[in-house]
Write an enzyme that holds these catalytic residues in place. Structure first.
Site, PDB file in Angstrom:
ATOM      1  N   HIS A 156       0.844  -1.195   0.000  1.00 27.60           N
ATOM      2  CA  HIS A 156       0.000   0.000   0.000  1.00 27.60           C
ATOM      3  C   HIS A 156       0.881   1.247   0.000  1.00 27.60           C
ATOM      4  O   HIS A 156       2.069   1.195   0.305  1.00 27.60           O
ATOM      5  CB  HIS A 156      -0.919   0.021   1.223  1.00 27.60           C
ATOM      6  CG  HIS A 156      -1.888  -1.126   1.276  1.00 27.60           C
ATOM      7  ND1 HIS A 156      -2.901  -1.282   0.366  1.00 27.60           N
ATOM      8  CD2 HIS A 156      -1.978  -2.183   2.133  1.00 27.60           C
ATOM      9  CE1 HIS A 156      -3.590  -2.386   0.652  1.00 27.60           C
ATOM     10  NE2 HIS A 156      -3.048  -2.942   1.708  1.00 27.60           N
ATOM     11  N   ASP A 159      -1.380   8.781  -1.753  1.00 29.09           N
ATOM     12  CA  ASP A 159      -1.232   9.965  -2.610  1.00 29.09           C
ATOM     13  C   ASP A 159      -2.122  11.055  -2.026  1.00 29.09           C
ATOM     14  O   ASP A 159      -3.349  10.922  -2.002  1.00 29.09           O
ATOM     15  CB  ASP A 159      -1.649   9.605  -4.040  1.00 29.09           C
ATOM     16  CG  ASP A 159      -1.849  10.827  -4.942  1.00 29.09           C
ATOM     17  OD1 ASP A 159      -1.518  11.955  -4.527  1.00 29.09           O
ATOM     18  OD2 ASP A 159      -2.364  10.638  -6.063  1.00 29.09           O
ATOM     19  N   HIS A 161      -3.667  14.558  -2.508  1.00 28.85           N
ATOM     20  CA  HIS A 161      -3.910  15.585  -3.516  1.00 28.85           C
ATOM     21  C   HIS A 161      -3.560  16.978  -2.999  1.00 28.85           C
ATOM     22  O   HIS A 161      -3.369  17.899  -3.788  1.00 28.85           O
ATOM     23  CB  HIS A 161      -5.376  15.557  -3.954  1.00 28.85           C
ATOM     24  CG  HIS A 161      -5.725  14.399  -4.845  1.00 28.85           C
ATOM     25  ND1 HIS A 161      -6.846  14.374  -5.637  1.00 28.85           N
ATOM     26  CD2 HIS A 161      -5.083  13.210  -5.062  1.00 28.85           C
ATOM     27  CE1 HIS A 161      -6.889  13.229  -6.316  1.00 28.85           C
ATOM     28  NE2 HIS A 161      -5.834  12.504  -5.970  1.00 28.85           N
ATOM     29  N   HIS A 196      -5.634   8.968  -1.389  1.00 28.30           N
ATOM     30  CA  HIS A 196      -5.981   7.601  -1.749  1.00 28.30           C
ATOM     31  C   HIS A 196      -4.735   6.768  -1.977  1.00 28.30           C
ATOM     32  O   HIS A 196      -3.631   7.292  -2.156  1.00 28.30           O
ATOM     33  CB  HIS A 196      -6.876   7.573  -2.999  1.00 28.30           C
ATOM     34  CG  HIS A 196      -6.233   8.120  -4.238  1.00 28.30           C
ATOM     35  ND1 HIS A 196      -5.462   7.360  -5.087  1.00 28.30           N
ATOM     36  CD2 HIS A 196      -6.266   9.368  -4.783  1.00 28.30           C
ATOM     37  CE1 HIS A 196      -5.044   8.095  -6.095  1.00 28.30           C
ATOM     38  NE2 HIS A 196      -5.510   9.331  -5.937  1.00 28.30           N
ATOM     39  N   CYS A 197      -4.930   5.472  -2.005  1.00 28.85           N
ATOM     40  CA  CYS A 197      -3.841   4.542  -2.304  1.00 28.85           C
ATOM     41  C   CYS A 197      -3.622   4.498  -3.805  1.00 28.85           C
ATOM     42  O   CYS A 197      -4.573   4.572  -4.586  1.00 28.85           O
ATOM     43  CB  CYS A 197      -4.190   3.155  -1.768  1.00 28.85           C
ATOM     44  SG  CYS A 197      -2.805   1.990  -1.779  1.00 28.85           S
ATOM     45  N   HIS A 207      -7.588  -0.443  -5.652  1.00 30.31           N
ATOM     46  CA  HIS A 207      -7.514  -0.034  -4.252  1.00 30.31           C
ATOM     47  C   HIS A 207      -8.529   1.059  -3.935  1.00 30.31           C
ATOM     48  O   HIS A 207      -9.200   1.011  -2.900  1.00 30.31           O
ATOM     49  CB  HIS A 207      -6.100   0.438  -3.915  1.00 30.31           C
ATOM     50  CG  HIS A 207      -5.122  -0.681  -3.730  1.00 30.31           C
ATOM     51  ND1 HIS A 207      -4.370  -0.844  -2.580  1.00 30.31           N
ATOM     52  CD2 HIS A 207      -4.763  -1.708  -4.539  1.00 30.31           C
ATOM     53  CE1 HIS A 207      -3.604  -1.916  -2.697  1.00 30.31           C
ATOM     54  NE2 HIS A 207      -3.820  -2.447  -3.889  1.00 30.31           N
ATOM     55  N   MET A 212     -10.105   2.538  -0.337  1.00 29.88           N
ATOM     56  CA  MET A 212      -8.866   3.084   0.217  1.00 29.88           C
ATOM     57  C   MET A 212      -8.689   4.544  -0.193  1.00 29.88           C
ATOM     58  O   MET A 212      -7.861   4.893  -1.024  1.00 29.88           O
ATOM     59  CB  MET A 212      -7.676   2.246  -0.224  1.00 29.88           C
ATOM     60  CG  MET A 212      -6.553   2.250   0.804  1.00 29.88           C
ATOM     61  SD  MET A 212      -5.460   0.841   0.610  1.00 29.88           S
ATOM     62  CE  MET A 212      -4.596   0.906   2.176  1.00 29.88           C
ATOM     63  N   HIS A 317     -27.156  16.864  -2.454  1.00 30.43           N
ATOM     64  CA  HIS A 317     -28.271  17.764  -2.161  1.00 30.43           C
ATOM     65  C   HIS A 317     -28.808  17.411  -0.782  1.00 30.43           C
ATOM     66  O   HIS A 317     -28.948  16.230  -0.440  1.00 30.43           O
ATOM     67  CB  HIS A 317     -29.372  17.604  -3.217  1.00 30.43           C
ATOM     68  CG  HIS A 317     -30.648  18.317  -2.877  1.00 30.43           C
ATOM     69  ND1 HIS A 317     -30.753  19.690  -2.903  1.00 30.43           N
ATOM     70  CD2 HIS A 317     -31.868  17.849  -2.504  1.00 30.43           C
ATOM     71  CE1 HIS A 317     -31.990  20.033  -2.568  1.00 30.43           C
ATOM     72  NE2 HIS A 317     -32.679  18.940  -2.320  1.00 30.43           N
ATOM     73  N   GLU A 340     -28.647  24.900  -4.081  1.00 31.10           N
ATOM     74  CA  GLU A 340     -29.569  23.793  -3.859  1.00 31.10           C
ATOM     75  C   GLU A 340     -28.859  22.447  -4.000  1.00 31.10           C
ATOM     76  O   GLU A 340     -29.140  21.504  -3.266  1.00 31.10           O
ATOM     77  CB  GLU A 340     -30.739  23.863  -4.843  1.00 31.10           C
ATOM     78  CG  GLU A 340     -30.319  23.875  -6.306  1.00 31.10           C
ATOM     79  CD  GLU A 340     -31.496  23.895  -7.258  1.00 31.10           C
ATOM     80  OE1 GLU A 340     -32.529  23.286  -6.920  1.00 31.10           O
ATOM     81  OE2 GLU A 340     -31.386  24.531  -8.318  1.00 31.10           O
ATOM     82  N   THR A 341     -27.959  22.357  -4.954  1.00 31.79           N
ATOM     83  CA  THR A 341     -27.172  21.154  -5.208  1.00 31.79           C
ATOM     84  C   THR A 341     -25.775  21.603  -5.577  1.00 31.79           C
ATOM     85  O   THR A 341     -25.602  22.633  -6.216  1.00 31.79           O
ATOM     86  CB  THR A 341     -27.788  20.333  -6.364  1.00 31.79           C
ATOM     87  OG1 THR A 341     -29.128  19.987  -6.031  1.00 31.79           O
ATOM     88  CG2 THR A 341     -27.010  19.054  -6.617  1.00 31.79           C
ATOM     89  N   HIS A 367     -27.853  13.589  -5.817  1.00 24.92           N
ATOM     90  CA  HIS A 367     -29.063  13.893  -6.564  1.00 24.92           C
ATOM     91  C   HIS A 367     -29.064  13.349  -7.985  1.00 24.92           C
ATOM     92  O   HIS A 367     -29.868  13.770  -8.827  1.00 24.92           O
ATOM     93  CB  HIS A 367     -29.382  15.387  -6.570  1.00 24.92           C
ATOM     94  CG  HIS A 367     -30.855  15.668  -6.531  1.00 24.92           C
ATOM     95  ND1 HIS A 367     -31.668  15.546  -7.640  1.00 24.92           N
ATOM     96  CD2 HIS A 367     -31.673  16.017  -5.515  1.00 24.92           C
ATOM     97  CE1 HIS A 367     -32.906  15.838  -7.320  1.00 24.92           C
ATOM     98  NE2 HIS A 367     -32.947  16.132  -6.032  1.00 24.92           N
TER      99      HIS A 367
END
Length: 401
Positions: A156, A159, A161, A196-197, A207, A212, A317, A340-341, A367
């Site tokens: 494993h 990363d 971001h 994430h992996c 993964h 993950m 939403h 709203e969304t 939504h």
């Protein structure tokens, strides 16, 4: 007939999965570059992917000057399981800090849907889907210890971001079973970010789609603000990880079961090629945030909802509520208001602030209502307090006419 794991067409076993992961990483990152040799004896002749930066070159460790950490204070952040958030300051006090955290990988069998018995060998950080929420301030250093227990079947890594360089730290954190690594990176960009992996090749989606992934929130040192510079504060955080699962089925349409993590590799890759998830759920399972597990708030409370989706686009939403302030991109940008969304791009996390004005049960959904009602992407928020008839009133109850 024994199942095969790709790449490498190796029989599914602990050794095969590890080797398949490494070869996938080598092909994806190094383009066929030579694999490291000295580590092979230590690792039972399994090839090791060299540490790579995004440029594809080896990390020039010797040429890098030592970092001056004299102005930093060390603190330890105790991570907690979703949907909760670790203790933190909304407005930073004092100078920048080195925030120490620990993530331990865990490969565990979880039930995605109790009604159908659908289950998966989830690949996790600290045992949860999503991995824990990490909260720091802009300018802080994140010092991660990542551990992979000797009982694991797979290699494993992680990363971030939110970080800069070396594949988000992914190139510097490859840990085989029984290994640990320490990575330090500076939080230079405020906002919410996925982690994430990413072992390499097809093992990356494998993964991620086995759970993950998680989120980091990098707060501005002076706290969150509206477009006019006014301070915004919240009473609590709801941390929601939307996860798409791709469960293999047999010829009768029954979900397959597997004896150990990684045994489903070939079948899962085939299922993922459809780009059609069998489940799209919040926090690891259908109903994980409903019923007894529903999120809870009071009228007048302001909640910051952090929503992570590491793989697919989503459009959350809050039925009966709104996004008073929505940060779809960065905390450096003014928040959207009165939404709203809102939109969560695949491979990102967003923050949404809302002050509850009415009691009752709210549904927080993707939504794309197919995903919400059929695939499982629904959460409930139970809000206590007094009803306000000015905002809404049932004038006439349903009756025959």
């Amino acid at each position: 007939m024994s199942k095969l794991i790709n790449p490498g067409l190796l029989p599914t076993s602990r050794r095969g999965i590890l080797r398949g992961s490494m070869l996938a990483g080598a092909a994806a990152w190094a383009g066929g570059a030579a694999l490291a040799g000295p580590a092979q004896a230590k690792r039972g002749a399994l090839p090791r992917v060299p540490s790579l930066q995004k440029s594809g070159e080896a990390v020039p460790e010797a040429a890098s000057p030592a970092v001056d950490l004299s102005g930093y204070t060390r603190v330890r952040q105790e991570l907690v399981a979703p949907p909760f958030a670790p203790e933190h300051e909304q407005v930073a006090t004092g100078g920048p800090k080195i925030v120490e955290i620990t993530l331990e990988t865990e490969e565990r069998l979880i039930t995605i849907d109790e009604d159908t018995g659908a289950e998966i060998w989830a690949l996790t950080y600290n045992g949860s889907v999503p991995g824990p929420l990490i909260i720091v301030h802009e300018g802080d250093m994140v010092e991660l210890t990542i551990r992979n227990p000797a009982s694991s079947m797979m290699e494993h890594n992680i990363d971030f971001h939110a970080s800069t360089g070396a594949l988000g730290g992914g190139a510097l954190t490859h840990v085989f079973p029984g290994e640990e690594a320490v990575l330090r990176w500076k939080a230079t960009k405020p906002g919410c970010f996925t982690y994430h992996c990413a072992p390499g090749g097809a093992m990356i989606p494998y993964h991620v789609c086995h759970g993950m992934n998680g989120a980091v929130m990098v707060l501005p040192r002076e706290g969150l603000k509206d477009r006019d510079g006014n301070l915004l504060s919240y009473d609590k955080i709801f941390y929601i990880g939307e996860q798409d699962f791709y469960l293999p089925v047999d010829e009768d349409g029954t979900y397959k079961t597997y004896a150990a993590a990684g045994d489903d590799y070939a079948d899962s890759i085939e299922a993922m090629r459809s780009l059609t998830p069998t489940h799209s759920v919040f926090n690891g399972a259908v109903g994980a945030l409903t019923g007894e597990n529903a999120l809870r708030a009071n009228v007048g409370e302001t909640v910051l909802m952090v929503h992570n989706q590491a793989n697919r686009d989503s459009r959350p939403h809050l039925i009966g509520g709104h996004g008073n302030y929505v940060w779809e991109s960065s905390f450096s940008d003014p928040p959207l208001t009165g939404m709203e969304t809102w939109f969560v791009r695949g491979g990102s996390a967003v923050a949404v602030m809302y002050t509850f004005e009415q009691p009752g049960v709210y549904a927080y959904v993707n939504h794309n209502l197919i995903e919400a009602a059929i695939l499982g992407a629904t959460a409930h928020v139970v809000v206590e307090g007094a009803w306000n008839n000015e905002l809404m009133e049932q004038v006439v109850a349903p009756r025959a006419f």
